[in-house]
Each structure stands twice: as structure tokens, then as C-alpha cells.
Design a protein around this motif. Structure first.
Motif, mmCIF file in Angstrom:
data_model
loop_
_atom_site.group_PDB
_atom_site.id
_atom_site.type_symbol
_atom_site.label_atom_id
_atom_site.label_comp_id
_atom_site.label_asym_id
_atom_site.label_seq_id
_atom_site.Cartn_x
_atom_site.Cartn_y
_atom_site.Cartn_z
ATOM 1 N N ARG A 145 12.103 5.956 1.660
ATOM 2 C CA ARG A 145 12.160 6.339 0.237
ATOM 3 C C ARG A 145 10.768 6.647 -0.301
ATOM 4 O O ARG A 145 10.558 7.659 -0.983
ATOM 5 C CB ARG A 145 12.801 5.222 -0.576
ATOM 6 N N ASP A 146 9.798 5.795 0.020
ATOM 7 C CA ASP A 146 8.435 6.027 -0.463
ATOM 8 C C ASP A 146 7.776 7.210 0.232
ATOM 9 O O ASP A 146 7.065 7.994 -0.408
ATOM 10 C CB ASP A 146 7.585 4.768 -0.270
ATOM 11 N N PRO A 166 0.789 -1.225 0.000
ATOM 12 C CA PRO A 166 0.000 0.000 0.000
ATOM 13 C C PRO A 166 0.828 1.285 0.000
ATOM 14 O O PRO A 166 0.473 2.252 -0.687
ATOM 15 C CB PRO A 166 -0.849 -0.114 1.262
ATOM 16 N N ILE A 167 1.917 1.333 0.757
ATOM 17 C CA ILE A 167 2.715 2.562 0.797
ATOM 18 C C ILE A 167 3.349 2.821 -0.566
ATOM 19 O O ILE A 167 3.380 3.958 -1.054
ATOM 20 C CB ILE A 167 3.772 2.490 1.913
ATOM 21 N N GLY A 168 3.833 1.760 -1.202
ATOM 22 C CA GLY A 168 4.381 1.906 -2.541
ATOM 23 C C GLY A 168 3.338 2.373 -3.536
ATOM 24 O O GLY A 168 3.615 3.220 -4.404
ATOM 25 N N ASN A 223 6.572 0.211 10.467
ATOM 26 C CA ASN A 223 6.803 -0.003 9.043
ATOM 27 C C ASN A 223 6.693 1.285 8.237
ATOM 28 O O ASN A 223 7.263 1.395 7.158
ATOM 29 C CB ASN A 223 5.912 -1.119 8.465
ATOM 30 N N TRP A 224 5.979 2.299 8.763
ATOM 31 C CA TRP A 224 5.965 3.608 8.093
ATOM 32 C C TRP A 224 7.374 4.204 8.088
ATOM 33 O O TRP A 224 7.870 4.670 7.059
ATOM 34 C CB TRP A 224 4.978 4.544 8.786
ATOM 35 N N ALA A 282 2.703 6.086 -2.979
ATOM 36 C CA ALA A 282 3.818 6.877 -3.495
ATOM 37 C C ALA A 282 3.743 7.000 -5.013
ATOM 38 O O ALA A 282 3.974 8.085 -5.576
ATOM 39 C CB ALA A 282 5.143 6.251 -3.073
ATOM 40 N N ARG A 283 3.409 5.915 -5.695
ATOM 41 C CA ARG A 283 3.303 5.970 -7.158
ATOM 42 C C ARG A 283 2.153 6.854 -7.600
ATOM 43 O O ARG A 283 2.273 7.614 -8.574
ATOM 44 C CB ARG A 283 3.124 4.557 -7.719
ATOM 45 N N GLU A 284 1.036 6.769 -6.902
ATOM 46 C CA GLU A 284 -0.136 7.539 -7.312
ATOM 47 C C GLU A 284 0.042 9.040 -7.102
ATOM 48 O O GLU A 284 -0.358 9.847 -7.939
ATOM 49 C CB GLU A 284 -1.383 7.047 -6.587
ATOM 50 N N VAL A 285 0.629 9.438 -5.984
ATOM 51 C CA VAL A 285 0.822 10.887 -5.760
ATOM 52 C C VAL A 285 1.833 11.442 -6.753
ATOM 53 O O VAL A 285 1.697 12.585 -7.219
ATOM 54 C CB VAL A 285 1.252 11.194 -4.311
ATOM 55 N N THR A 286 2.818 10.632 -7.120
ATOM 56 C CA THR A 286 3.801 11.075 -8.104
ATOM 57 C C THR A 286 3.175 11.184 -9.481
ATOM 58 O O THR A 286 3.488 12.101 -10.256
ATOM 59 C CB THR A 286 4.985 10.091 -8.140
#
Length: 218
Positions: A112-113, A66-68, A106-107, A71-75
Motif C-alpha cells: 500500500r505504501d 520509514p516507509i510510511g 519488508n519492502w 509515502a506521506r512525504e512524496v504524497t
């Protein structure tokens, strides 16, 4: 100014919906907003159909990190976000996203993300979590503090149950102008966004893993 009805698209994620923007979006909103929805949230479409204003909406893939994904979606938006909204189940100090528990441990391990997420936010952006009791107790306050520090943004989260008013759900943890959902959508939503599903008699949701004391793998 005419706004079209929300339309549904599909991408590499489970599903992605985009709420139609004004014909000249920069005239009314200098920065876009993004709503991330966990697919385990029951009747999430009821809230999405009741957005308070146009914004991009992404449903997470329950099989991926989910965190990855966030990160991809906001970018991918390509323009600094004025607000990032996350709709999920919650518990004190933890979010349930894509069949995974996200907590302060884990956050923090995903620097990096989380840096990518921070870089995608506009100055004075806000992050709003719609999840029960996320900010409750010391563990919840520590988690919110960790998120604020890593994203360098104001974070709104509730220490109380969030959701159905008839189930004692509350939506007053953030200013009215910040909330993603209209008053009607909030007043008629029939579920709690709780990691204790027995508290919400209408929801059949059950977590697939136990609440973590420290860390959890994706």
C-alpha cells in the motif's frame, strides 16, 4: 535567476528542510525532486548544503516507520516527482532507515505504501539510493529489482562503498546529472555510508540492530 540559501523548517518529522526554489520553478524544472535523509547519516548537513540544484529535503523521524514516512512525504509534495533521492547507511540488499532495516522482504510487504510512492513519481522518474553496497551481490540485485518493479521507475544504487573518496568511496553509480550533490560536496564529504562503521574511521555511527536475513519489524 537568484536562488536563496537553503532554509530550515520543522514539521511532524524530526526535522524538515526545504531548499529554496527558483522564483518560477516550472521554467527550469517541470517536476520537483525530493531528498530523504536518515538522521543516522553523519554530517548529512554538509551534503544538504551542497545540493547540485534546488529540491525539497526531509529528515526522517528515527522513531517512526520509514516507509510510511516516505509515502506521506512524496504524497505531500502534490506534484509528480522527477527524482526521489534517499541518503542512508546501507549493506548488500538492505537500507538502514529510522533505526530499522529495510530489505526486499519488508519492502514487498508494504504494497500500500510503495503504491503511494509509485503514484507520486512522474513518468521517467528516477530513484537514487546513496548507501554503501546496496546493489552488491545477488541479494542486492534482488532488492533493487523489487524496488524497480513496485515503483515502476529506474533505480540507481551502488555495489561499491559510497562516500568519502579518501576512504575509497565512490559516487559514479549514477549519471552526473542525476546525483543530488555537487562535485565539491561529494569530494569533501568525510564519511562512508556503510553499515560496517569500522570501515569509516571518522564516523561514530553504530547500527541499533543486526543485519536481517529475512524480515525486520519497525
Amino acid at each position: 535567476m537568484h536562488l536563496q540559501r537553503p532554509i530550515m523548517l520543522f514539521s511532524s518529522l524530526l526535522a524538515l528542510s526545504v531548499s529554496a526554489e527558483p522564483q518560477n520553478p516550472t521554467a527550469t524544472a517541470p517536476f520537483p525532486e525530493l531528498l530523504i535523509v536518515d538522521p543516522a547519516v553523519p554530517d548529512a548537513k554538509q551534503l544538504v548544503d551542497g545540493l547540485a540544484r534546488p529540491m525539497r529535503v526531509v529528515f526522517l523521524d528515527p522513531t517512526n516507520d520509514p516507509i510510511g514516512q516516505i509515502a506521506r512525504e512524496v504524497t505531500a509534495v502534490g506534484t509528480p516527482l522527477s527524482a526521489l533521492h534517499i541518503l542512508s547507511h546501507g549493506a548488500p540488499g538492505a537500507l538502514y532507515l529510522s533505526n530499522s532495516w529495510i530489505n526486499r522482504y519488508n519492502w514487498r510487504s508494504r504494497a500500500r505504501d510503495t503504491r503511494k510512492i509509485a503514484d507520486a513519481l512522474a513518468p521517467d522518474a528516477v530513484v537514487v539510493f546513496y548507501a554503501c553496497q546496496l546493489a552488491s551481490d545477488r541479494i542486492g540485485k534482488d532488492f533493487i529489482g523489487a524496488i524497480e518493479a513496485s515503483l515502476e521507475a529506474k533505480v540507481y544504487a551502488s555495489s561499491l562503498p559510497v562516500g568519502a573518496p579518501q576512504e575509497n568511496g565512490d559516487w559514479s553509480f549514477a549519471p552526473e546529472a542525476v546525483l543530488a550533490f555537487s562535485l565539491t560536496a561529494r569530494e569533501t564529504y568525510p564519511h562512508l555510508l556503510s553499515a560496517s562503521p569500522h570501515r569509516d574511521r571518522r564516523s561514530q555511527w553504530r547500527p541499533t540492530s543486526h543485519y536481517p536475513e529475512k524480515d525486520s519489524a519497525y
